[in-house]
Scaffold this active site. Structure first.
Site: not given
Ligand code: IPE
Ligand code: MG
Length: 224
Positions: A2, A19, A113
């Site tokens: 996250d 991402h 793994l």
């Molecule tokens: C996590 O990062 C990745 C996914 C859920 C795909 P987020 O997209 O949730 O990032 P924040 O929470 O907005 O910072």
């Molecule tokens: Mg998030």
């Protein structure tokens, strides 16, 4: 995993930039996990609830999943990683599906793994699908044990997770491995996923090592 979006926002870049950085962390951490001798690593990459995000962000996440498998599968297979994608296949694009199946098939003989990628995954959805599979299997539902039922989950044949790490300061389970994490230890870190590194992983493992796990039993002093 996250915090990708916040990591990007802090840099005044689009969420997809975060991402992409998150995938770099995946590359590093999978390698680190192997080096540290972990036998099983599950990464939560896309939830059944993530479909509510903007179309462009979903498209970016799908594209990154494809890119990851296309770009990394051969190396992962060489390194002894066995891949399983857990979650529902329903609603996934045919090109993504094809790559998921390829990743599983190509790596099926590996055992160094176990890498699970929770993709289009939700714990409730998984339990519901397992229930339907169990019913369809003709098994005696009334006589079914927890271990029997677990054989119908996406993680069948694998041990329950010992440790669940959530990055970015959120302290929720968010529909993750609801059945399997029944007795998992949790580590929450403020670190955003793109910044998460080997020392964060070691720190989480050290925290785990200090925990006393009782699985519902009384403390051993009372037992003695
Ligand atoms: C996590 O990062 C990745 C996914 C859920 C795909 P987020 O997209 O949730 O990032 P924040 O929470 O907005 O910072
Ligand atoms: Mg998030």
């Amino acid at each position: 995993m996250d915090g990708n979006g916040r990591w990007a926002e802090a840099r005044r870049r689009p969420r997809s930039f975060g991402h992409r950085a998150g995938v770099e962390t995946v590359r590093r951490i999978v390698e680190d996990a192997g080096d540290l001798g972990l036998r099983c690593l599950t990464l939560y990459s896309f939830s059944t609830e993530n479909w509510t995000r903007p179309k462009a962000e979903i498209a970016a996440l799908m594209a990154l999943m494809k890119e990851y498998i296309e770009g990394d599968l051969a190396r992962l297979v060489r390194e002894g990683v066995r891949i399983r994608i857990i979650g529902t296949r329903q609603g996934l694009r045919p090109d993504v599906l094809r790559l998921i199946e390829l990743a599983e098939a190509r790596s099926a003989h590996n055992s160094k793994l176990q890498l699970n990628i929770a993709f289009n995954y939700g714990g409730r959805d998984e339990i519901l699908r397992a229930m339907k599979r169990a019913a369809a299997s003709g098994a005696d539902i009334a006589a079914m044990s927890e271990a029997d039922f677990a054989q119908h989950l996406d993680t069948h044949g694998q041990p329950d997770p010992d440790l669940v790490i959530r990055t970015s300061g959120e302290q929720r389970i968010s529909n993750y491995l609801l059945w399997q994490a029944a007795y998992a230890e949790f580590v929450f870190t403020e670190t955003l996923w793109p910044d998460f590194n080997k020392s964060d992983l070691i720190e989480a493992l050290q925290a785990f090592a200090t925990r006393t796990r009782r699985f519902g039993a009384a403390p051993s002093s009372e037992v003695a």
